[in-house]
Design an enzyme around this catalytic site. Structure first.
Site, PDB file in Angstrom:
ATOM      1  N   CYS A  70    -142.553 -31.346 -79.089  1.00  0.00           N
ATOM      2  CA  CYS A  70    -142.174 -31.919 -77.439  1.00  0.00           C
ATOM      3  C   CYS A  70    -143.553 -30.786 -76.852  1.00  0.00           C
ATOM      4  O   CYS A  70    -144.016 -30.652 -75.791  1.00  0.00           O
ATOM      5  CB  CYS A  70    -141.166 -31.484 -76.730  1.00  0.00           C
ATOM      6  SG  CYS A  70    -140.357 -29.953 -76.831  1.00  0.00           S
TER       7      CYS A  70
ATOM      8  N   HIS B 102    -135.910 -27.764 -75.797  1.00  0.00           N
ATOM      9  CA  HIS B 102    -137.382 -28.934 -74.761  1.00  0.00           C
ATOM     10  C   HIS B 102    -138.041 -28.221 -74.351  1.00  0.00           C
ATOM     11  O   HIS B 102    -138.313 -27.440 -73.226  1.00  0.00           O
ATOM     12  CB  HIS B 102    -136.442 -29.742 -74.550  1.00  0.00           C
ATOM     13  CG  HIS B 102    -137.586 -30.785 -74.224  1.00  0.00           C
ATOM     14  ND1 HIS B 102    -138.367 -31.731 -74.800  1.00  0.00           N
ATOM     15  CD2 HIS B 102    -137.634 -31.689 -72.820  1.00  0.00           C
ATOM     16  CE1 HIS B 102    -138.942 -33.164 -74.699  1.00  0.00           C
ATOM     17  NE2 HIS B 102    -138.532 -32.770 -73.229  1.00  0.00           N
TER      18      HIS B 102
ATOM     19  N   ASP C   6    -142.526 -35.901 -67.890  1.00  0.00           N
ATOM     20  CA  ASP C   6    -141.898 -34.953 -69.441  1.00  0.00           C
ATOM     21  C   ASP C   6    -142.968 -35.750 -69.994  1.00  0.00           C
ATOM     22  O   ASP C   6    -142.801 -36.835 -70.065  1.00  0.00           O
ATOM     23  CB  ASP C   6    -140.499 -35.381 -69.467  1.00  0.00           C
ATOM     24  CG  ASP C   6    -140.876 -34.619 -71.043  1.00  0.00           C
ATOM     25  OD1 ASP C   6    -141.194 -34.441 -71.282  1.00  0.00           O
ATOM     26  OD2 ASP C   6    -139.011 -34.751 -71.427  1.00  0.00           O
TER      27      ASP C   6
END
Lengths: 305, 670
Positions: free
Chosen positions: B415, B459, B475
């Site tokens: 991520c 994250h 995201d």
């Protein structure tokens, strides 16, 4: 207690000088239908005591001298071929008697020892497939030399357990020894002893001993003793339930000899060294003769509830 | 004469108390048990020296050899102290102190001569056992210490009783511990808690593991391998959807081509409007040694003192070094800083202009071909989605121009790679953007009805600023691996990667059923238990104490009242146990007959004739009669009546007999 029993004690005390406690222990053991093991050095009067008791109690007496080359058949008996009738006839061994003196039992091999001990347990003898009952009453008084002496096969624990009591005689006191040395030869006195009762009377006395009362308070005490032996780290094993039963039976015999109809803690304490000393083993490996000391420690460690 | 006295003294001293070998083994086990929890953080030379000393002592005990001379022990001692001084530069403090104590305990075993030395070892063991809590306060540690304490107590009972066998020894130790539990409970509940450094542990007691205030390729991926708990959440009403559970942490502004950092400066206070979808929840945060707190985007209220920074981070003044519990209120729908300071926006557009030329080029193309910022964003997301990007835990190494390398070369990343690449592209395209780190999702524990957020849920995502809409969360990971957002990490990763994940993380994913369900269940139960432990045992601070006592009905709670209640409770308990013991000691079996007999014994005891506990009634009577011949008949009479009633066959309810005994005992006056 019958008068005759009192006479037995008196007679025995005339033969074995200065050992009234041991004589009473031996009698208590017989009254409790137990077998007796006497352990001590040769020549302190083991055989004489057994002999005197047998004479006084009016029992058939057989003495078996154990040796290392003895076979079971030498004790139990053997069947011999009859030429005339053409069959085998059983010749009973010395064990077919009411009182057996098994002298120096630990000089025989384990095989022979176990033949005797089996007879003690079962009150019967089986040879060649035929079971023959032993006479009643049936007692064994075994003597044993201290196990550290040469030429002995020590009895294993399981077989020691067959004996209700183990007692030691020890050297006589100063005064008793004087009397012994100055007096007549013991064997002669024994042969002159008069039987004070018959076998039937002894059987009746044994029945009475069984009736001696044991109260719950006394059972508490007996259990406290057993529990202590099991919880303490002093002993290798605690006392078994069979040892507990033996303790009560012997205490009943002792109370009966004292003329009481109920067992009191003192009775238990009196027989405890005899009953427990061959069943207890100290963790610190001390000599067997310290069994008595262990038992006395045990008495002092357990409070009477 | 004096000479002989002297020799006697020496003879008495030397072999004095030959301690039982088994007792020595017991003490050895005690010292071993108290040292084990420290093994992992003691210096290696200390561990090995301790083991050597213990083995040496065991050998001496086994062979029944004499103990080493004092000068040798002194030399070892001096060497140890020197070693500690060199290693720690001090003899005090947590590390040095514990090390010293453990070495001392092992050394003390080598001069174990008398019962007194054994007692010292036992007390020392009881003290050292506490030091384990300096390092870990988990339930497992507590259980291990309880077991250790039982062994120490059993050894102590051995020392005191001498002949008792192992089992009764353990039983007595167990009973002692059981009796101590209510006392410990009272002390725990009522002992006045004072907030302050007195109770706190030293700073170095906490190791930080968790999100950092900087991000570079691989820094979040590293956390994915840890199933340590970051925090637990209990929602007041319905929990939000999983894809809404963005737990906001540090916001990163400045990029140097490799690392994102927080940067400095605040120009405009945070401002939220158009709020919607309120949600209430309580967070129990594990110590992390960082100032920030975690909350759902965007938080509006929090129950503990904390400040909201200009970029919507919750921060405390001091690092979170103990488990922190707070309730918070968040709004899932919001508009954040729709009016942003131009200088702030300028910061959100800055990037190292001389790096990653291809990415810059691409972003400029998008900018020129698009009519709006929104269009650029969707182009970028579509780019991530279509151009063969992979979501993986083990991305390949990146070259000097990391963003270029990732976007056009490897196309494999975690991520942080996507967040970093996306924000870079946005900035290059002239859209203000920043990186936000935190946690996403959480694992529901249906046994405790709460969510566990682990380090592996860490994250990173992006925020872009759009005119009239303020800061909007984008995201990019969702564009490549939507399962990461909707189901969790294990579902999003390819099979080969998920094998590297911790077991618990794998278990979360319904797609991968390679973890037996009972195991998951056990883990859930354990975690629920740990949560309770954390809440009620470790987290029992002044506030919780206050709340608990109020609920118990205590009013006006002051420390004096608590102390009073504590003392009263202790006195009551100790009194209760004392009564219980006295009852067992004396009142057992006290039927009337026994009571009368004991009265008779007391009368004799006053004259110095004390019955031994093992002395039977007749023996005692004989002894007493010997000392006091004038009372012999009375003594014999009472004893005979007693023996008949207690041991005889007479009816237990023999009222007449008991009456007669009572009269006889009453008439017995010495």
């Amino acid at each position: 207690m019958g008068n005759s029993l009192h006479n037995v004690i008196t007679q025995a005390e005339q033969v074995i000088l200065g050992k009234p406690h041991q004589i009473r222990l031996a009698l208590a053991c017989l009254l409790a239908r137990g077998h007796l093991l006497i352990e001590d050095l040769p020549g302190v009067g083991k055989t004489t005591l057994a002999h005197a008791l047998a004479r006084s109690l009016g029992l058939q007496f057989q003495r078996i001298q154990f040796t290392s080359d003895m076979l079971p058949a030498d004790i139990l008996g053997v069947s011999v071929y009859q030429r005339e009738s053409g069959d085998f006839k059983f010749h009973p061994g010395p064990i077919f008697a009411q009182m057996i003196l098994a002298d120096e039992i630990n000089r025989a091999t384990p095989k022979t020892q176990s033949a005797l001990l089996e007879a003690m347990e079962e009150q019967q003898v089986t040879t060649e497939g035929i079971t023959r009952p032993l006479p009643s009453p049936f007692f064994v008084i075994a003597t044993q030399n201290p196990t550290y002496q040469i030429g002995t096969f020590p009895l294993p624990e399981s077989q020691l357990d067959r004996f209700l009591m183990r007692i030691q005689l020890g050297y006589p006191g100063e005064q008793a020894e004087r009397g012994l040395l100055a007096g007549v030869e013991r064997r002669e006195i024994v042969s002159r002893l008069i039987p004070q009762m018959e076998a039937a009377e002894l059987l009746a006395l044994q029945q009475q001993v069984k009736q001696v009362f044991v109260s719950p308070a006394l059972l508490d005490y007996a259990q406290a003793i057993l529990r202590h032996t099991r919880e303490s780290a002093r002993y290798v094993h605690g006392l078994s339930p069979r040892a507990g039963l033996s303790l009560l039976a012997a205490a009943r015999g002792w109370a009966f000899l004292d003329g009481r109809s109920a067992v009191i803690p003192e009775d238990v304490q009196a027989v405890l060294p005899g009953v427990a000393s061959h069943r207890l083993q100290s963790v610190q490996d001390v000599q067997i003769s310290d069994g008595d000391k262990l038992a006395r420690e045990l008495i002092e460690a357990v409070a009477i509830p | 004469m004096p000479a002989s006295v002297g020799t006697v003294r020496i003879a008495e001293l030397e072999p004095a108390m030959q301690l039982n070998t088994h007792l020595i083994y017991g003490l050895l086990i005690c010292v071993l048990l108290i040292s084990i929890p420290h093994a992992e953080h003691l210096p290696f030379w200390v561990s090995s020296l301790s083991v050597m000393l213990l083995v040496w002592r065991t050998y001496l005990a086994y062979c029944n050899r004499p103990l080493p001379p004092r000068w040798l022990l002194f030399a070892v001692m001096a060497g140890s102290v020197g070693g500690i001084l060199i290693g720690f530069h001090t003899l005090f403090g947590r590390e040095a102190g514990v090390t010293l104590l453990i070495l001392l305990a092992a050394l003390k075993l080598l001069e174990l001569r008398s019962a007194r030395d054994a007692t010292v070892v036992i007390y020392l063991a009881c003290f050292v056992i506490i030091t384990g809590f300096f390092y870990s306060q988990s339930m497992l540690t507590a259980l291990f210490m309880l077991a250790t304490l039982t062994v120490i107590l059993a050894t102590w009972v051995h020392l005191q009783s001498g002949t008792l066998a192992l089992r009764p020894r353990l039983r007595i130790a167990g009973i002692l511990l059981l009796q101590a539990i209510p006392l410990a409970f009272i002390l725990f509940v009522l002992f006045p808690r004072v907030e302050g450094p007195l109770w706190g542990l030293p700073q170095d007691a906490y190791t930080s593991s968790g999100l950092d205030d900087r991000m570079s390729p691989g820094s979040v991926g590293k956390l994915a391998l840890s199933d340590a708990v970051a925090f637990r959440v209990m929602f007041k009403d319905h929990p939000p959807q999983r894809d809404q559970m963005y737990w906001r942490g540090p916001v990163l502004w400045d990029f140097d081509g490799h690392t994102w950092t927080q940067g400095r400066g605040s120009f405009k206070p945070p401002q939220l409007d158009s709020l919607a979808y309120p949600i209430d929840y309580t967070v129990t945060l594990e110590p992390q040694n960082k100032n920030w707190l975690f909350a759902l985007e965007m938080p509006t209220q929090i129950s503990i003192p904390a400040a909201m920074t200009y970029d919507f981070q919750l921060r405390q003044n001091s690092p979170v070094t103990s488990r922190e519990r707070y309730s918070a209120h968040s709004q899932l729908g919001y508009r954040a800083n729709a009016e942003e300071d131009p200088r702030q926006l300028q910061r959100a557009l800055t990037f190292p202009y001389n790096s990653n030329p291809r990415a810059q080029q691409l972003a400029r193309e998008w900018h020129n071909n698009s009519t709006s910022d929104e269009a650029v964003i969707s182009t970028a997301l579509a780019y991530f989605n279509r151009e063969g990007f992979h979501y993986t835990l083990s991305p390949p190494q990146l070259g000097a121009n990391e963003i270029d390398d990732f976007l056009f070369g490897t196309r494999k990343g975690f991520c942080e790679h996507f967040a970093s690449g996306f924000v870079f592209l946005m900035r290059a395209a002239g859209i203000p953007a920043r990186v936000v780190t935190g946690y996403l999702g959480g694992e529901y524990n249906d046994l405790g009805d709460y969510y566990i957020v682990r380090q592996s849920d860490a994250h990173a995502w992006a925020e872009v600023w759009l005119r009239r809409r303020g800061w909007v969360r984008i995201d990019p990971t969702a564009a490549i691996a939507p399962a990461r957002v909707e189901l969790g990490m294990a579902a999003a990763l390819p099979e080969s990667d998920s094998a590297a994940l911790p077991l618990m993380v794998r278990a979360q994913s319904p797609a991968l059923i390679n973890v037996p369900s009972w195991l998951v269940n056990v883990r859930f139960k354990l975690d629920a238990l740990t949560n309770k432990w954390n809440l009620w045992v470790l987290g029992y601070n002044p506030e919780r104490q206050f709340a608990f006592l109020t609920r118990m009905g205590m009013e006006e709670i002051t420390w004096q009242r608590m102390a009073f209640a504590m003392m009263a409770g202790m006195a009551l308990l100790v009194g209760f146990f004392t009564l219980l013991m006295l009852r067992q000691l004396t009142v057992r079996n006290i039927d009337e007959v026994q009571r009368l007999y004991l009265k008779f014994c007391r009368a004799l005891a006053k004259k110095g004739i004390v019955r031994e506990t093992h002395e039977g009634p007749q023996d005692f009577a004989a002894r007493a009669a010997q000392i006091k011949p004038q009372f012999a008949p009375a003594i014999a009479d009472i004893t005979a009546r007693y023996a008949a009633l207690r041991y005889g066959q007479s009816d237990a309810m023999d009222v007449n007999g008991i009456q007669a005994l009572r009269r006889a005992v009453a008439a017995f006056k010495l």
